[in-house]
Design an enzyme around this catalytic site. Structure first.
Site, PDB file in Angstrom:
ATOM      1  N   TYR A 149       0.831  -1.213   0.000  1.00  0.00           N
ATOM      2  CA  TYR A 149       0.000   0.000   0.000  1.00  0.00           C
ATOM      3  C   TYR A 149       0.866   1.264   0.000  1.00  0.00           C
ATOM      4  O   TYR A 149       0.554   2.239  -0.701  1.00  0.00           O
ATOM      5  CB  TYR A 149      -0.952  -0.005   1.212  1.00  0.00           C
ATOM      6  CG  TYR A 149      -1.696   1.303   1.354  1.00  0.00           C
ATOM      7  CD1 TYR A 149      -2.606   1.722   0.385  1.00  0.00           C
ATOM      8  CD2 TYR A 149      -1.471   2.143   2.444  1.00  0.00           C
ATOM      9  CE1 TYR A 149      -3.277   2.929   0.505  1.00  0.00           C
ATOM     10  CE2 TYR A 149      -2.142   3.343   2.577  1.00  0.00           C
ATOM     11  CZ  TYR A 149      -3.045   3.740   1.605  1.00  0.00           C
ATOM     12  OH  TYR A 149      -3.687   4.932   1.717  1.00  0.00           O
ATOM     13  N   ARG A 156       1.245   6.648  -6.939  1.00  0.00           N
ATOM     14  CA  ARG A 156       0.148   7.586  -7.190  1.00  0.00           C
ATOM     15  C   ARG A 156       0.592   9.020  -6.954  1.00  0.00           C
ATOM     16  O   ARG A 156       0.320   9.916  -7.766  1.00  0.00           O
ATOM     17  CB  ARG A 156      -1.034   7.222  -6.273  1.00  0.00           C
ATOM     18  CG  ARG A 156      -2.151   8.249  -6.283  1.00  0.00           C
ATOM     19  CD  ARG A 156      -3.350   7.800  -5.455  1.00  0.00           C
ATOM     20  NE  ARG A 156      -3.045   7.553  -4.052  1.00  0.00           N
ATOM     21  CZ  ARG A 156      -3.947   7.189  -3.136  1.00  0.00           C
ATOM     22  NH1 ARG A 156      -5.208   7.007  -3.492  1.00  0.00           N
ATOM     23  NH2 ARG A 156      -3.600   7.003  -1.886  1.00  0.00           N
ATOM     24  N   TYR A 209      -0.542  12.935   6.443  1.00  0.00           N
ATOM     25  CA  TYR A 209      -0.121  11.876   7.365  1.00  0.00           C
ATOM     26  C   TYR A 209       1.401  11.905   7.549  1.00  0.00           C
ATOM     27  O   TYR A 209       2.136  12.123   6.590  1.00  0.00           O
ATOM     28  CB  TYR A 209      -0.478  10.487   6.795  1.00  0.00           C
ATOM     29  CG  TYR A 209      -1.904  10.006   6.946  1.00  0.00           C
ATOM     30  CD1 TYR A 209      -2.853  10.669   7.712  1.00  0.00           C
ATOM     31  CD2 TYR A 209      -2.297   8.838   6.302  1.00  0.00           C
ATOM     32  CE1 TYR A 209      -4.154  10.171   7.820  1.00  0.00           C
ATOM     33  CE2 TYR A 209      -3.595   8.336   6.403  1.00  0.00           C
ATOM     34  CZ  TYR A 209      -4.518   9.014   7.166  1.00  0.00           C
ATOM     35  OH  TYR A 209      -5.792   8.525   7.266  1.00  0.00           O
ATOM     36  N   ARG A 222     -11.216  13.376   1.832  1.00  0.00           N
ATOM     37  CA  ARG A 222     -12.132  12.516   2.600  1.00  0.00           C
ATOM     38  C   ARG A 222     -13.490  12.366   1.938  1.00  0.00           C
ATOM     39  O   ARG A 222     -14.201  11.398   2.168  1.00  0.00           O
ATOM     40  CB  ARG A 222     -12.313  13.083   4.008  1.00  0.00           C
ATOM     41  CG  ARG A 222     -11.046  13.109   4.839  1.00  0.00           C
ATOM     42  CD  ARG A 222     -10.486  11.722   5.082  1.00  0.00           C
ATOM     43  NE  ARG A 222      -9.275  11.751   5.905  1.00  0.00           N
ATOM     44  CZ  ARG A 222      -8.561  10.670   6.193  1.00  0.00           C
ATOM     45  NH1 ARG A 222      -8.921   9.481   5.730  1.00  0.00           N
ATOM     46  NH2 ARG A 222      -7.479  10.766   6.912  1.00  0.00           N
ATOM     47  N   GLU A 330     -13.692  -1.133   6.584  1.00  0.00           N
ATOM     48  CA  GLU A 330     -13.670   0.195   5.971  1.00  0.00           C
ATOM     49  C   GLU A 330     -14.974   0.344   5.204  1.00  0.00           C
ATOM     50  O   GLU A 330     -15.457  -0.633   4.626  1.00  0.00           O
ATOM     51  CB  GLU A 330     -12.451   0.286   5.047  1.00  0.00           C
ATOM     52  CG  GLU A 330     -12.300   1.596   4.313  1.00  0.00           C
ATOM     53  CD  GLU A 330     -10.978   1.661   3.520  1.00  0.00           C
ATOM     54  OE1 GLU A 330      -9.932   1.237   4.056  1.00  0.00           O
ATOM     55  OE2 GLU A 330     -11.021   2.108   2.372  1.00  0.00           O
TER      56      GLU A 330
HETATM   57  C1  3EB Z   1      -7.407   5.997   5.761  1.00  0.00           C
HETATM   58  O1  3EB Z   1      -8.280   6.762   6.182  1.00  0.00           O
HETATM   59  C2  3EB Z   1      -7.839   4.593   5.463  1.00  0.00           C
HETATM   60  O2  3EB Z   1      -5.168   5.616  -0.214  1.00  0.00           O
HETATM   61  O3  3EB Z   1      -6.826   6.165  -1.519  1.00  0.00           O
HETATM   62  C3  3EB Z   1      -9.105   5.156   2.786  1.00  0.00           C
HETATM   63  C4  3EB Z   1      -9.527   5.730   1.582  1.00  0.00           C
HETATM   64  C5  3EB Z   1      -7.798   4.750   2.913  1.00  0.00           C
HETATM   65  C6  3EB Z   1      -8.637   5.923   0.526  1.00  0.00           C
HETATM   66  C7  3EB Z   1      -6.364   5.777  -0.429  1.00  0.00           C
HETATM   67  C8  3EB Z   1      -6.912   4.953   1.865  1.00  0.00           C
HETATM   68  C9  3EB Z   1      -7.320   5.527   0.683  1.00  0.00           C
HETATM   69  O4  3EB Z   1      -6.225   6.337   5.657  1.00  0.00           O
HETATM   70  C10 3EB Z   1      -7.320   4.097   4.162  1.00  0.00           C
END
Ligand code: 3EB
Length: 340
Positions: A149, A156, A209, A222, A330
């Protein structure tokens, strides 16, 4: 067909229609794309519109096809590994390719996918990404201090940075989830007009992050709000039991579900207030894809969502690998509101 179908036909002023169906309708409206979930690859022999298979076991035998249709005329096309179909307002596109086992080759393939799709949406005149889905096997595999991941996130990021620079305001809602079989499938909606990308007041923006989640942060928003003449649509990203940037409630699926639902509610409510959209909390959720790591947690999750969601909500329950090992589930969703 699912007995719980919302009656949103005849809403020509929202450009695309989504249904999770058990089989392709004999005469569908113009198809923009069909994504088939399940363990056996079963794709139509020849379609003009994008079609892909995601090798993810179904936890509930009902619907397994994510069907995007249009009431406006559709034009379909292909360039290399990318297929697309577009109507006046939006373009649905899909990249499908093998998933290289080797991390470096995998990363290059992801970067190539994004570079190609960004070029496509510009040249077709739908330059605004609205929603992205990313599926590939082995998302949790580790090698040399990183997992697949994280490598995906870096591939990306590099393509998006080459296209947009370091600006995060272009990033759309997304999901990135591990499949069990098959290759890389990345599909997306893009618009002639921009959506409004939203963040969650309870969470750190993913693109901020800290480096413990990978050398390059995940590039997504989000949620993305797309307005139609008489319907507004909020595309809610894959959402998990994360506060700030930290996973909550390891080994407690019920608590992870509640935290996830609180996160989804915060996205719907904050969009309602800040963008003046007439969402009504959980009752506005029309479509949900629920990704569950361990099949044994499915009954609990299903029971809670059955009690919470509106009758018309359409749900797909999938057994999937979530991107962080401690996350047990999720949920991605679509919320809709009428405008008048
Ligand atoms: C998170 O909140 C959980 O890498 O496109 C959720 C939605 C998550 C999209 C992405 C990753 C992605 O980090 C993981």
């Amino acid at each position: 067909m699912s007995p719980k179908r919302p009656d949103i036909r005849g809403v020509a002023s929202y450009p695309v229609r989504l249904d999770y169906v058990q089989q392709m309708p004999a005469s569908a409206q113009a198809v923009l794309g069909e994504i088939h979930f399940g363990t056996s690859p079963a794709l139509p022999d020849s379609t003009l519109a994008p079609a892909a298979w995601i090798g993810m076991p179904l936890l509930d035998g009902a619907a397994h096809i994510e069907l995007w249709t249009s009431e406006q005329p559709v034009v379909a096309g292909r360039t290399g590994p990318l297929t697309f179909a577009r109507n006046r307002d939006q373009l649905f596109g899909c990249f499908a390719a093998d998933s290289p086992a080797d991390f470096a080759t995998f990363e290059a393939r992801i970067q190539e996918a994004y570079a190609r799709l960004l070029t496509l949406i510009d040249s077709e005149g739908y330059p605004h990404l609205l929603r992205m889905w990313n599926y590939f096997p082995g998302i949790g595999e580790r090698e040399g201090g990183v997992d697949r991941y994280m490598v995906f996130s870096r591939g990306r990021y590099q393509a998006l940075e080459a296209h947009y620079g370091k600006l995060n305001r272009w990033l759309p809602a997304a999901s990135a989830v591990g499949s069990r079989h098959g290759g890389i499938v990345i599909y997306f909606l893009a618009g002639r007009a921009p959506g409004q990308h939203r963040e969650n007041p309870r969470q750190m923006s993913a693109y901020c992050y800290p480096p413990q989640y990978g050398p390059k942060s995940p590039s997504f928003a989000r949620a993305t709000l797309v307005r139609g003449a008489d319907r507004d649509c909020l595309y809610i990203s894959g959402t998990a039991s994360i506060i700030g940037h930290e996973s909550q409630h390891p080994d407690d699926p019920a608590a992870q579900l509640e935290e996830t639902l609180t996160n989804i509610k915060a996205l719907v409510d904050s969009a309602a207030v800040e963008e003046r959209v007439r969402f009504n909390g959980f009752a506005s959720l029309t479509h949900l894809k629920v990704y569950i790591r361990r099949p044994r947690d499915f009954p609990l999750i299903r029971a809670r969502l059955d009690a919470l969601l509106a009758q018309h909500a359409q749900c797909l329950y999938l057994e999937a690998e979530i991107c962080r090992p401690e996350l047990l589930l999720e949920i991605e969703a679509v919320a809709m509101a009428t405008t008048a």
